[in-house]
Design a protein around this motif. Structure first.
Motif, PDB file in Angstrom:
ATOM      1  N   ASP A  34       0.919  -1.337  -0.334  1.00  0.00           N
ATOM      2  CA  ASP A  34       0.485   0.053   0.055  1.00  0.00           C
ATOM      3  C   ASP A  34       0.459   1.481   0.058  1.00  0.00           C
ATOM      4  OD1 ASP A  34      -2.314  -1.851   0.035  1.00  0.00           O
ATOM      5  OD2 ASP A  34      -3.163  -0.826   1.621  1.00  0.00           O
ATOM      6  N   HIS A  35       1.671   1.003   0.832  1.00  0.00           N
ATOM      7  CA  HIS A  35       3.084   2.301   0.831  1.00  0.00           C
ATOM      8  C   HIS A  35       4.538   1.726   1.274  1.00  0.00           C
ATOM      9  CE1 HIS A  35       4.643   6.212   2.485  1.00  0.00           C
ATOM     10  NE2 HIS A  35       3.133   7.300   1.407  1.00  0.00           N
ATOM     11  N   PRO A  36       4.886   2.780   0.790  1.00  0.00           N
ATOM     12  CA  PRO A  36       7.015   2.279   0.956  1.00  0.00           C
ATOM     13  C   PRO A  36       7.061   2.410   2.250  1.00  0.00           C
ATOM     14  CG  PRO A  36       6.923   3.767  -1.487  1.00  0.00           C
ATOM     15  CD  PRO A  36       5.008   3.827  -0.441  1.00  0.00           C
ATOM     16  N   LEU A  37       5.927   3.833   3.015  1.00  0.00           N
ATOM     17  CA  LEU A  37       6.377   3.121   4.650  1.00  0.00           C
ATOM     18  C   LEU A  37       5.827   2.160   5.486  1.00  0.00           C
ATOM     19  CD1 LEU A  37       7.993   6.561   5.827  1.00  0.00           C
ATOM     20  CD2 LEU A  37       5.455   7.121   6.213  1.00  0.00           C
ATOM     21  N   TYR A  38       5.116   1.896   4.623  1.00  0.00           N
ATOM     22  CA  TYR A  38       4.636   0.379   5.493  1.00  0.00           C
ATOM     23  C   TYR A  38       5.318  -1.028   5.252  1.00  0.00           C
ATOM     24  CZ  TYR A  38      -0.231   3.148   5.576  1.00  0.00           C
ATOM     25  OH  TYR A  38      -1.123   3.580   5.803  1.00  0.00           O
ATOM     26  N   ASP A  39       6.001  -1.320   4.239  1.00  0.00           N
ATOM     27  CA  ASP A  39       7.236  -2.094   3.903  1.00  0.00           C
ATOM     28  C   ASP A  39       8.303  -1.789   4.283  1.00  0.00           C
ATOM     29  OD1 ASP A  39       8.436  -4.082   3.058  1.00  0.00           O
ATOM     30  OD2 ASP A  39       9.573  -1.966   1.810  1.00  0.00           O
ATOM     31  N   ALA A  40       8.949  -0.410   4.641  1.00  0.00           N
ATOM     32  CA  ALA A  40       9.804  -0.182   5.482  1.00  0.00           C
ATOM     33  C   ALA A  40      10.086  -0.463   7.002  1.00  0.00           C
ATOM     34  CB  ALA A  40      10.613   1.299   5.222  1.00  0.00           C
ATOM     35  N   HIS A  41       8.554  -0.113   7.467  1.00  0.00           N
ATOM     36  CA  HIS A  41       8.253   0.241   9.020  1.00  0.00           C
ATOM     37  C   HIS A  41       7.909  -1.446   9.541  1.00  0.00           C
ATOM     38  CE1 HIS A  41       7.682   4.178  10.688  1.00  0.00           C
ATOM     39  NE2 HIS A  41       8.934   5.057   9.818  1.00  0.00           N
ATOM     40  N   GLY A  42       7.279  -1.767   8.364  1.00  0.00           N
ATOM     41  CA  GLY A  42       6.921  -3.523   8.874  1.00  0.00           C
ATOM     42  C   GLY A  42       7.463  -4.562   9.035  1.00  0.00           C
TER      43      GLY A  42
ATOM     44  N   PRO B  32      17.715  -1.247  16.289  1.00  0.00           N
ATOM     45  CA  PRO B  32      18.884  -1.945  15.844  1.00  0.00           C
ATOM     46  C   PRO B  32      18.190  -3.379  15.370  1.00  0.00           C
ATOM     47  CG  PRO B  32      18.304  -1.690  18.484  1.00  0.00           C
ATOM     48  CD  PRO B  32      17.398  -1.200  17.571  1.00  0.00           C
ATOM     49  N   SER B  33      18.775  -4.563  14.489  1.00  0.00           N
ATOM     50  CA  SER B  33      18.375  -6.221  14.470  1.00  0.00           C
ATOM     51  C   SER B  33      19.219  -6.433  13.729  1.00  0.00           C
ATOM     52  CB  SER B  33      17.166  -5.417  14.333  1.00  0.00           C
ATOM     53  OG  SER B  33      17.272  -5.097  12.877  1.00  0.00           O
ATOM     54  N   ILE B  34      19.054  -7.762  13.116  1.00  0.00           N
ATOM     55  CA  ILE B  34      19.392  -8.306  11.985  1.00  0.00           C
ATOM     56  C   ILE B  34      18.552  -8.233  10.765  1.00  0.00           C
ATOM     57  CG2 ILE B  34      20.137 -10.482  11.334  1.00  0.00           C
ATOM     58  CD1 ILE B  34      20.711 -11.088  14.131  1.00  0.00           C
ATOM     59  N   PRO B  35      19.205  -7.699   9.706  1.00  0.00           N
ATOM     60  CA  PRO B  35      18.840  -8.055   8.303  1.00  0.00           C
ATOM     61  C   PRO B  35      17.539  -9.431   8.086  1.00  0.00           C
ATOM     62  CG  PRO B  35      20.150  -7.225   8.101  1.00  0.00           C
ATOM     63  CD  PRO B  35      19.943  -7.558   9.842  1.00  0.00           C
ATOM     64  N   PHE B  36      16.545  -9.880   8.771  1.00  0.00           N
ATOM     65  CA  PHE B  36      16.361 -11.020   8.266  1.00  0.00           C
ATOM     66  C   PHE B  36      15.127 -11.235   7.181  1.00  0.00           C
ATOM     67  CE2 PHE B  36      16.960 -11.839  12.433  1.00  0.00           C
ATOM     68  CZ  PHE B  36      17.413 -13.255  12.340  1.00  0.00           C
ATOM     69  N   LEU B  37      14.304  -9.854   7.027  1.00  0.00           N
ATOM     70  CA  LEU B  37      13.673  -9.607   6.022  1.00  0.00           C
ATOM     71  C   LEU B  37      13.924  -8.068   5.128  1.00  0.00           C
ATOM     72  CD1 LEU B  37       9.781  -9.296   7.929  1.00  0.00           C
ATOM     73  CD2 LEU B  37      10.601 -10.996   5.726  1.00  0.00           C
ATOM     74  N   ARG B  38      14.671  -8.219   3.849  1.00  0.00           N
ATOM     75  CA  ARG B  38      15.270  -7.839   3.262  1.00  0.00           C
ATOM     76  C   ARG B  38      14.445  -6.942   2.201  1.00  0.00           C
ATOM     77  NH1 ARG B  38      21.200  -8.012   3.873  1.00  0.00           N
ATOM     78  NH2 ARG B  38      20.965 -10.055   5.308  1.00  0.00           N
ATOM     79  N   SER B  39      14.587  -5.363   1.934  1.00  0.00           N
ATOM     80  CA  SER B  39      13.499  -4.573   1.109  1.00  0.00           C
ATOM     81  C   SER B  39      13.721  -5.543  -0.349  1.00  0.00           C
ATOM     82  CB  SER B  39      13.681  -3.048   1.421  1.00  0.00           C
ATOM     83  OG  SER B  39      15.222  -2.904   0.638  1.00  0.00           O
ATOM     84  N   LYS B  40      13.285  -5.209  -1.404  1.00  0.00           N
ATOM     85  CA  LYS B  40      13.190  -6.066  -2.730  1.00  0.00           C
ATOM     86  C   LYS B  40      14.026  -4.867  -3.435  1.00  0.00           C
ATOM     87  CE  LYS B  40       8.189  -6.980  -2.272  1.00  0.00           C
ATOM     88  NZ  LYS B  40       7.303  -6.319  -2.622  1.00  0.00           N
ATOM     89  N   LYS B  41      15.131  -5.824  -4.730  1.00  0.00           N
ATOM     90  CA  LYS B  41      15.490  -5.095  -5.150  1.00  0.00           C
ATOM     91  C   LYS B  41      14.822  -5.018  -6.756  1.00  0.00           C
ATOM     92  CE  LYS B  41      19.938  -5.260  -2.798  1.00  0.00           C
ATOM     93  NZ  LYS B  41      19.811  -4.212  -2.530  1.00  0.00           N
ATOM     94  N   VAL B  42      15.008  -3.778  -6.931  1.00  0.00           N
ATOM     95  CA  VAL B  42      14.287  -2.925  -7.865  1.00  0.00           C
ATOM     96  C   VAL B  42      15.167  -3.345  -9.366  1.00  0.00           C
ATOM     97  CG1 VAL B  42      13.177  -1.670  -9.975  1.00  0.00           C
ATOM     98  CG2 VAL B  42      12.743  -1.560  -7.482  1.00  0.00           C
ATOM     99  N   THR B  43      15.067  -4.287 -10.161  1.00  0.00           N
ATOM    100  CA  THR B  43      15.933  -4.410 -10.812  1.00  0.00           C
ATOM    101  C   THR B  43      15.222  -4.171 -12.644  1.00  0.00           C
ATOM    102  OG1 THR B  43      14.853  -6.597 -11.118  1.00  0.00           O
ATOM    103  CG2 THR B  43      16.462  -7.067 -10.326  1.00  0.00           C
ATOM    104  N   LYS B  44      16.178  -3.659 -13.314  1.00  0.00           N
ATOM    105  CA  LYS B  44      15.900  -2.767 -14.588  1.00  0.00           C
ATOM    106  C   LYS B  44      16.038  -3.254 -15.683  1.00  0.00           C
ATOM    107  CE  LYS B  44      17.913   1.886 -13.338  1.00  0.00           C
ATOM    108  NZ  LYS B  44      18.760   2.473 -13.232  1.00  0.00           N
TER     109      LYS B  44
END
Length: 192
Positions: A111-119, A178-190
């Motif tokens: 729905d919004h990049p903010l929800y993705d990053a915070h979640g 402060p955490s270990i990044p288990f869930l990472r953001s999706k990389k946008v591939t061109k």
């Protein structure tokens, strides 16, 4: 005001009406140079200029300006608050501190990049804290003296970080866990 969005909308509306920059300048009394600069998003328009352009293009001011709805901002803050505060339930029912924000993140991330990053930040933090809690429990059983201190420090630290982030989200919609990044953001591939 988002200058780039305004420039896009002005250019689109001008071309839709089949007007050149010179014709639009004649109809509005705004100089050609100003129109050029507005369409290149080099300057921010005055409200009077926006009104003149809208009248000349026979459109509403809203068609040129991207007005933010305060209700949308309020709803966004409430969702962020829910994502950050819901894990407090995990202090009473184990694993809900991970499962509730995970469910909310899966539900709202598109729905919004903010929800993705915070979640992602909240879920990563609570997975990290759960692992740390298990290690603290092992230390409690195996390390004399310091194991107990480590064990009793994990819960207050978790609660303090959560509380600080809830306040930060309400004030500025920012967070830091402060955490270990288990869930990472999706990389946008061109596409090639």
């Amino acid at each position: 005001m988002n200058q780039a969005a305004f420039a896009e909308r002005l250019l689109y509306q001008r071309k839709l009406k089949g007007l050149s920059q010179e014709q639009l300048a004649e109809n509005t009394g705004v100089t050609v140079r100003t129109i050029q600069r507005l369409e290149k998003s080099e300057v921010s328009p005055h409200l009077r200029t926006v009104k003149l352009l809208a009248a000349a293009l026979d459109i509403e001011v809203d068609d040129l300006l991207e007005l933010e709805n305060p209700r949308d901002d309020n709803v966004q803050t409430k969702w962020l608050l829910l994502i950050h505060a819901a894990p407090f339930i995990g202090f009473m029912v184990p694993f809900l501190s991970i499962l509730i924000p995970l469910f909310l993140w899966i539900h709202k991330r598109d729905d919004h990049p903010l929800y993705d990053a915070h979640g992602r930040a909240v879920v990563n933090f609570h997975i990290t804290m759960s692992i740390l809690f298990v290690l603290a429990f092992v230390a409690l059983l195996s390390v004399q003296g310091y194991g107990f201190l480590f064990f009793i420090a994990v819960m207050p630290f978790t609660a303090l970080v959560m509380l600080i982030n809830v306040i930060a989200v309400v004030k500025s919609k920012k967070c830091f866990y402060p955490s270990i990044p288990f869930l990472r953001s999706k990389k946008v591939t061109k596409p090639s």
